[in-house]
Design a protein around this motif. Sequence first.
Motif, PDB file in Angstrom:
ATOM      1  N   TRP A   1      -8.238  13.176   7.337  1.00 54.41           N
ATOM      2  CA  TRP A   1      -7.262  14.158   6.871  1.00 54.41           C
ATOM      3  C   TRP A   1      -7.810  14.968   5.703  1.00 54.41           C
ATOM      4  CZ3 TRP A   1      -2.274  10.643   6.742  1.00 54.41           C
ATOM      5  CH2 TRP A   1      -1.819  10.480   8.057  1.00 54.41           C
ATOM      6  N   GLU A   2      -8.400  14.296   4.740  1.00 49.51           N
ATOM      7  CA  GLU A   2      -8.917  14.994   3.567  1.00 49.51           C
ATOM      8  C   GLU A   2     -10.049  15.943   3.941  1.00 49.51           C
ATOM      9  OE1 GLU A   2      -9.886  11.721   1.079  1.00 49.51           O
ATOM     10  OE2 GLU A   2      -7.837  11.483   0.290  1.00 49.51           O
ATOM     11  N   ALA A   3     -10.873  15.558   4.931  1.00 52.97           N
ATOM     12  CA  ALA A   3     -11.933  16.452   5.381  1.00 52.97           C
ATOM     13  C   ALA A   3     -11.365  17.712   6.029  1.00 52.97           C
ATOM     14  CB  ALA A   3     -12.845  15.720   6.366  1.00 52.97           C
ATOM     15  N   GLU A   4     -10.183  17.593   6.619  1.00 53.55           N
ATOM     16  CA  GLU A   4      -9.532  18.741   7.250  1.00 53.55           C
ATOM     17  C   GLU A   4      -8.656  19.527   6.277  1.00 53.55           C
ATOM     18  OE1 GLU A   4      -7.385  17.082  10.499  1.00 53.55           O
ATOM     19  OE2 GLU A   4      -9.182  16.532  11.638  1.00 53.55           O
ATOM     20  N   GLY A   5      -8.615  19.098   5.017  1.00 51.25           N
ATOM     21  CA  GLY A   5      -7.846  19.819   4.011  1.00 51.25           C
ATOM     22  C   GLY A   5      -6.408  19.366   3.879  1.00 51.25           C
ATOM     23  N   TYR A   6      -6.075  18.197   4.435  1.00 51.96           N
ATOM     24  CA  TYR A   6      -4.710  17.687   4.346  1.00 51.96           C
ATOM     25  C   TYR A   6      -4.612  16.670   3.225  1.00 51.96           C
ATOM     26  CZ  TYR A   6      -3.867  19.854   8.887  1.00 51.96           C
ATOM     27  OH  TYR A   6      -3.733  20.760   9.910  1.00 51.96           O
ATOM     28  N   GLU A   7      -3.403  16.528   2.708  1.00 51.28           N
ATOM     29  CA  GLU A   7      -3.136  15.569   1.635  1.00 51.28           C
ATOM     30  C   GLU A   7      -2.515  14.310   2.214  1.00 51.28           C
ATOM     31  OE1 GLU A   7       0.243  15.674  -1.569  1.00 51.28           O
ATOM     32  OE2 GLU A   7      -1.435  16.860  -2.310  1.00 51.28           O
ATOM     33  N   VAL A   8      -2.903  13.158   1.673  1.00 56.24           N
ATOM     34  CA  VAL A   8      -2.349  11.875   2.120  1.00 56.24           C
ATOM     35  C   VAL A   8      -1.042  11.622   1.381  1.00 56.24           C
ATOM     36  CG1 VAL A   8      -2.752   9.398   2.319  1.00 56.24           C
ATOM     37  CG2 VAL A   8      -4.663  11.000   2.570  1.00 56.24           C
ATOM     38  N   GLY A   9       0.020  11.324   2.114  1.00 58.08           N
ATOM     39  CA  GLY A   9       1.327  11.099   1.513  1.00 58.08           C
ATOM     40  C   GLY A   9       1.349   9.849   0.644  1.00 58.08           C
ATOM     41  N   GLU A  10       2.256   9.859  -0.323  1.00 53.99           N
ATOM     42  CA  GLU A  10       2.361   8.736  -1.257  1.00 53.99           C
ATOM     43  C   GLU A  10       2.758   7.450  -0.549  1.00 53.99           C
ATOM     44  OE1 GLU A  10       4.741   7.589  -5.402  1.00 53.99           O
ATOM     45  OE2 GLU A  10       5.117   9.500  -4.382  1.00 53.99           O
ATOM     46  N   GLU A  11       3.584   7.553   0.476  1.00 55.52           N
ATOM     47  CA  GLU A  11       4.050   6.346   1.162  1.00 55.52           C
ATOM     48  C   GLU A  11       2.899   5.613   1.846  1.00 55.52           C
ATOM     49  OE1 GLU A  11       7.992   5.097   3.709  1.00 55.52           O
ATOM     50  OE2 GLU A  11       7.189   7.118   3.946  1.00 55.52           O
ATOM     51  N   LEU A  12       2.008   6.357   2.482  1.00 58.75           N
ATOM     52  CA  LEU A  12       0.866   5.721   3.128  1.00 58.75           C
ATOM     53  C   LEU A  12      -0.114   5.163   2.095  1.00 58.75           C
ATOM     54  CD1 LEU A  12       0.191   8.163   6.099  1.00 58.75           C
ATOM     55  CD2 LEU A  12       0.921   5.782   6.242  1.00 58.75           C
ATOM     56  N   GLN A  13      -0.273   5.856   0.988  1.00 59.12           N
ATOM     57  CA  GLN A  13      -1.129   5.328  -0.073  1.00 59.12           C
ATOM     58  C   GLN A  13      -0.568   4.009  -0.615  1.00 59.12           C
ATOM     59  OE1 GLN A  13      -1.800   8.265  -3.109  1.00 59.12           O
ATOM     60  NE2 GLN A  13      -2.565   9.800  -1.684  1.00 59.12           N
ATOM     61  N   ASN A  14       0.747   3.947  -0.776  1.00 59.29           N
ATOM     62  CA  ASN A  14       1.371   2.707  -1.249  1.00 59.29           C
ATOM     63  C   ASN A  14       1.223   1.588  -0.229  1.00 59.29           C
ATOM     64  OD1 ASN A  14       2.189   3.837  -3.674  1.00 59.29           O
ATOM     65  ND2 ASN A  14       4.190   4.446  -2.906  1.00 59.29           N
ATOM     66  N   LEU A  15       1.242   1.936   1.065  1.00 54.13           N
ATOM     67  CA  LEU A  15       1.059   0.910   2.095  1.00 54.13           C
ATOM     68  C   LEU A  15      -0.321   0.274   1.969  1.00 54.13           C
ATOM     69  CD1 LEU A  15       1.935  -0.627   4.616  1.00 54.13           C
ATOM     70  CD2 LEU A  15       1.123   1.319   5.988  1.00 54.13           C
ATOM     71  N   VAL A  16      -1.341   1.090   1.752  1.00 55.33           N
ATOM     72  CA  VAL A  16      -2.692   0.544   1.590  1.00 55.33           C
ATOM     73  C   VAL A  16      -2.767  -0.355   0.358  1.00 55.33           C
ATOM     74  CG1 VAL A  16      -5.092   1.150   1.072  1.00 55.33           C
ATOM     75  CG2 VAL A  16      -3.849   2.391   2.844  1.00 55.33           C
ATOM     76  N   LYS A  17      -2.133   0.053  -0.736  1.00 53.10           N
ATOM     77  CA  LYS A  17      -2.107  -0.784  -1.945  1.00 53.10           C
ATOM     78  C   LYS A  17      -1.422  -2.117  -1.659  1.00 53.10           C
ATOM     79  CE  LYS A  17      -2.018   3.104  -5.207  1.00 53.10           C
ATOM     80  NZ  LYS A  17      -1.203   3.814  -6.225  1.00 53.10           N
ATOM     81  N   THR A  18      -0.326  -2.081  -0.898  1.00 55.07           N
ATOM     82  CA  THR A  18       0.387  -3.312  -0.556  1.00 55.07           C
ATOM     83  C   THR A  18      -0.481  -4.224   0.301  1.00 55.07           C
ATOM     84  OG1 THR A  18       2.544  -2.206  -0.672  1.00 55.07           O
ATOM     85  CG2 THR A  18       2.417  -4.232   0.621  1.00 55.07           C
ATOM     86  N   LEU A  19      -1.165  -3.654   1.284  1.00 51.97           N
ATOM     87  CA  LEU A  19      -2.032  -4.460   2.150  1.00 51.97           C
ATOM     88  C   LEU A  19      -3.177  -5.081   1.352  1.00 51.97           C
ATOM     89  CD1 LEU A  19      -2.233  -2.196   5.337  1.00 51.97           C
ATOM     90  CD2 LEU A  19      -0.868  -4.262   5.014  1.00 51.97           C
ATOM     91  N   ARG A  20      -3.725  -4.342   0.426  1.00 48.12           N
ATOM     92  CA  ARG A  20      -4.809  -4.897  -0.393  1.00 48.12           C
ATOM     93  C   ARG A  20      -4.313  -6.039  -1.263  1.00 48.12           C
ATOM     94  NH1 ARG A  20      -7.621   0.896  -2.032  1.00 48.12           N
ATOM     95  NH2 ARG A  20      -9.362   0.780  -0.561  1.00 48.12           N
ATOM     96  N   ARG A  21      -3.152  -5.861  -1.856  1.00 45.52           N
ATOM     97  CA  ARG A  21      -2.605  -6.926  -2.709  1.00 45.52           C
ATOM     98  C   ARG A  21      -2.347  -8.189  -1.897  1.00 45.52           C
ATOM     99  NH1 ARG A  21       2.392  -8.685  -3.211  1.00 45.52           N
ATOM    100  NH2 ARG A  21       3.288  -6.866  -2.163  1.00 45.52           N
ATOM    101  N   ILE A  22      -1.736  -8.040  -0.742  1.00 47.82           N
ATOM    102  CA  ILE A  22      -1.426  -9.207   0.090  1.00 47.82           C
ATOM    103  C   ILE A  22      -2.710  -9.862   0.592  1.00 47.82           C
ATOM    104  CG2 ILE A  22      -0.377  -9.898   2.278  1.00 47.82           C
ATOM    105  CD1 ILE A  22       1.840  -7.880   1.746  1.00 47.82           C
ATOM    106  N   ARG A  23      -3.689  -9.037   1.001  1.00 55.18           N
ATOM    107  CA  ARG A  23      -4.970  -9.602   1.443  1.00 55.18           C
ATOM    108  C   ARG A  23      -5.603 -10.440   0.339  1.00 55.18           C
ATOM    109  NH1 ARG A  23      -9.598  -5.491   1.082  1.00 55.18           N
ATOM    110  NH2 ARG A  23      -8.950  -5.901  -1.066  1.00 55.18           N
ATOM    111  N   ASP A  24      -5.598  -9.926  -0.887  1.00 53.66           N
ATOM    112  CA  ASP A  24      -6.210 -10.664  -1.994  1.00 53.66           C
ATOM    113  C   ASP A  24      -5.491 -11.983  -2.258  1.00 53.66           C
ATOM    114  OD1 ASP A  24      -7.975  -8.583  -2.228  1.00 53.66           O
ATOM    115  OD2 ASP A  24      -6.990  -7.663  -3.967  1.00 53.66           O
ATOM    116  N   GLU A  25      -4.183 -11.994  -2.118  1.00 53.69           N
ATOM    117  CA  GLU A  25      -3.433 -13.236  -2.322  1.00 53.69           C
ATOM    118  C   GLU A  25      -3.714 -14.231  -1.198  1.00 53.69           C
ATOM    119  OE1 GLU A  25       0.602 -12.029  -2.856  1.00 53.69           O
ATOM    120  OE2 GLU A  25       0.273 -11.255  -4.883  1.00 53.69           O
ATOM    121  N   GLU A  26      -3.887 -13.731   0.029  1.00 52.17           N
ATOM    122  CA  GLU A  26      -4.246 -14.629   1.137  1.00 52.17           C
ATOM    123  C   GLU A  26      -5.624 -15.240   0.915  1.00 52.17           C
ATOM    124  OE1 GLU A  26      -2.086 -15.424   3.180  1.00 52.17           O
ATOM    125  OE2 GLU A  26      -0.707 -13.764   3.561  1.00 52.17           O
ATOM    126  N   LEU A  27      -6.558 -14.440   0.435  1.00 54.88           N
ATOM    127  CA  LEU A  27      -7.898 -14.967   0.170  1.00 54.88           C
ATOM    128  C   LEU A  27      -7.893 -15.932  -1.014  1.00 54.88           C
ATOM    129  CD1 LEU A  27     -10.061 -11.760   0.781  1.00 54.88           C
ATOM    130  CD2 LEU A  27      -9.639 -13.695   2.324  1.00 54.88           C
TER     131      LEU A  27
END
Length: 254
Positions: A190-216
């Motif tokens: 998306w960024e290569a095509e000039g689009y902006e990533v929405g805040e909701e999807l960015q927060n989803l990635v942050k949530t997945l990273r946090r949960i992954r780290d707790e699982e590890l």
Amino acid sequence: MSLPRIQPRVVRRNLQLPVYDFLIPTLPQPSRRRFLSTTPKQNATVSTSSSSPADSSKPQPKRKPLTKEQRDFLSSALRVNQAGELAACLIYTAQTPPIINAHPHLRPLMAHMYAQEEGHFNTFNSLIAKHRVRPTALYPLWSVLATGLGWSTAVMGREAAMACTEAVETEIGGHYNNQIRTLLEIFEQWEAEGYEVGEELQNLVKTLRRIRDEELEHLDHAVDNDAKKAEPHWLLTGVIRLGCRGAIWVSERV
């Protein structure tokens, strides 16, 4: 005898006739908006404008809608994550009584890991409801299998229970990594095509990273508590990991 001259007194009265507002024709007034200057207070001025100019200095974000393939990926990701966290809660629920009866010092650790898994489960419950994603149809089956896995490994002993955690968290950690990698690839495109990533999807990635780290983190706790000493370790962890991969594959689709 002359009479004294009397100076006439002039009394001036300001006579004001009443003015009735409803008799005055109403004229359209130009709309005027007041804008406070951003200069210091002593030099501040008030400017006026008869129209509301568009803020050209702040362009609207350019967002790209999700494709059907991307929507399907997100739906399956939320569905399988919710099912996996449910299974984790049930495994710890079944393991805890036998383990802490035999090893009371592990009570805080088991409570800590369960509390984190419950938090993960609640997070995906909220996301499932918010985005109206259909949960897996195999809830009853996964509930029975997860409870059975937790109880049986706990009865086998502390090492087997920790080996179960090691095997499950190894697969879950890799599973979350794959989801994060896929989302980051979408963001990069998306960024290569000039689009902006929405805040909701960015927060989803942050949530997945946090949960992954707790699982590890749970994986590290299991290894620290003699998961590798389970007998036979390779067979026990191999079967559990194979079962996890099968459950992930099915839950993404059903």
